[in-house]
Design an enzyme around this catalytic site. Structure first.
Site, mmCIF file in Angstrom:
data_model
loop_
_atom_site.group_PDB
_atom_site.id
_atom_site.type_symbol
_atom_site.label_atom_id
_atom_site.label_comp_id
_atom_site.label_asym_id
_atom_site.label_seq_id
_atom_site.Cartn_x
_atom_site.Cartn_y
_atom_site.Cartn_z
ATOM 1 N N ARG A 146 7.761 0.641 12.239
ATOM 2 C CA ARG A 146 8.283 0.075 13.476
ATOM 3 C C ARG A 146 7.299 0.405 14.597
ATOM 4 O O ARG A 146 6.540 1.371 14.519
ATOM 5 C CB ARG A 146 9.656 0.671 13.816
ATOM 6 N N LYS A 171 14.698 5.952 14.278
ATOM 7 C CA LYS A 171 15.943 5.217 14.154
ATOM 8 C C LYS A 171 16.861 5.903 13.148
ATOM 9 O O LYS A 171 16.419 6.373 12.109
ATOM 10 C CB LYS A 171 15.660 3.775 13.703
ATOM 11 N N HIS A 248 6.671 -7.425 15.686
ATOM 12 C CA HIS A 248 7.549 -6.774 14.710
ATOM 13 C C HIS A 248 7.535 -7.500 13.358
ATOM 14 O O HIS A 248 7.876 -6.914 12.333
ATOM 15 C CB HIS A 248 8.978 -6.709 15.256
ATOM 16 N N ARG A 251 5.848 -5.985 10.235
ATOM 17 C CA ARG A 251 6.640 -5.106 9.365
ATOM 18 C C ARG A 251 7.408 -5.941 8.344
ATOM 19 O O ARG A 251 7.451 -5.597 7.161
ATOM 20 C CB ARG A 251 7.581 -4.270 10.227
ATOM 21 N N HIS A 282 15.201 2.198 6.181
ATOM 22 C CA HIS A 282 16.455 1.490 6.394
ATOM 23 C C HIS A 282 17.646 2.415 6.160
ATOM 24 O O HIS A 282 17.574 3.327 5.321
ATOM 25 C CB HIS A 282 16.564 0.283 5.449
ATOM 26 N N TYR A 291 15.166 -9.537 2.346
ATOM 27 C CA TYR A 291 13.805 -9.977 2.079
ATOM 28 C C TYR A 291 13.677 -10.707 0.739
ATOM 29 O O TYR A 291 12.695 -11.404 0.506
ATOM 30 C CB TYR A 291 12.852 -8.773 2.075
#
Length: 316
Positions: A146, A171, A248, A251, A282, A291
């Site tokens: 990120r 995060k 972004h 990524r 995640h 994805y």
């Protein structure tokens, strides 16, 4: 317990369980402007909740965020005996469709990472130089970081003996180790040597990626630089996707290209999916599974695997 106190208790409970909960806390405190915070939780009406959810503008995904913040709070309040029932409406309008991320082609990536084009995009720049900018882009794509993770790296977070980056409590309050390949490790080694020659601070807490004056890279500066580079490189949005590809999306491209490579090698993608999820930081697999169906390339590889399986070849 009064509503205001119950909300603050819930915020503390969420943070004690490892969540930053900044957005949720702000939304719940904003909700107090629509109700009487000194009344009980059960005094809140559905009409008040709907007024808060509706806001003053058109329907956006922020309504969904508000709903989930309230739903989480009321589950907690009911479980703790602060409320008997939830005032939330039984049905909610669907959030607006979110455009899928832009997945850069390998040709587009070659142009975006071309040293000459990056140099051209930074000509005359006061703070962010071309080498630092290109190193950032390589980190975002090569390690799937990120933006805040890449720009927050300090010299102590980079271990080029083991080729590992340490991503500290970003995060979800999660820290993780991110192994990097030899090419990216070589780029970082050369960059660290360059920043040393430029006289930038060499303490363990010094930012790896720094402006010419040693300060941390600013989001506004980098995004403006990327927009300029994208125009010079001729990288534009595609029909059906985002009109303007984002920084972004590097990524996202890393994730999709990793899955494509696994499919091409005949690897067990379902087994490797949790590995990718952990690598990306995640919170759960749901953020990674998206994805699987994101690009025609992935779908083509999945179809080939199924065809081999149906034809009696290797297992899909």
């Amino acid at each position: 317990m009064m509503l205001r106190d119950a909300i603050e208790q819930y915020i503390l409970w969420r943070r004690a369980h490892g969540a930053k909960f900044t957005t949720g806390a702000n939304l719940l405190r904003h909700f107090l402007g629509y109700v009487d915070g000194d009344a009980t939780c059960d005094a809140v009406t559905t009409t008040q909740v709907l007024a808060f959810l509706a806001g003053r503008g058109p329907l956006t995904r922020n309504r969904e965020n508000k709903y989930y913040a309230l739903a989480g709070f009321w589950r907690h309040a009911i479980s703790r005996g602060h409320a008997i029932s939830s005032p939330l409406p039984n049905s909610e309008p669907k959030s607006p469709h979110r455009a899928p991320p832009y997945i850069y082609s390998r040709d587009e990536l070659r142009r975006l990472l071309d040293p000459a084009l990056v140099e051209s995009s930074r000509r005359g720049a006061v703070q962010l130089d071309a080498v630092t900018f290109r190193t950032l882009l390589l980190l975002l794509y090569g390690a799937g970081l990120r933006f805040s993770e890449a720009t927050g790296l300090t010299l102590a977070d980079v271990d080029l003996t083991e080729d590992v980056l340490t991503i500290c409590a970003t995060k979800f309050y999660k820290s993780r180790l991110v192994p990097i390949g030899p090419q990216l490790a070589s780029v970082l080694s050369n960059y660290i040597a360059l920043r040393r020659r430029c006289g930038l601070a060499q303490t363990e807490t010094s930012f790896l990626l720094a402006n010419r004056d040693g300060t941390r890279l600013a989001s506004s500066t980098v995004h403006a630089a990327f927009d300029a580079l994208r125009r010079i490189a001729g990288v534009h949005g595609a029909a059906g996707g985002r009109q303007v590809p984002r920084l972004h999306d590097l990524r996202h491209s890393f994730a999709v290209h990793s899955l494509s490579a696994w499919y091409c090698r005949g690897a067990d993608v379902q087994r490797l999916l949790p590995v990718l999820s952990t690598y990306l930081g995640h919170a759960d697999l749901e953020g990674t599974k998206v994805y699987l169906s994101m690009t025609p390339e992935l779908l083509q590889q999945a179809s080939l695997r199924f065809a081999r399986y149906a034809g009696g070849g290797r297992d899909a």
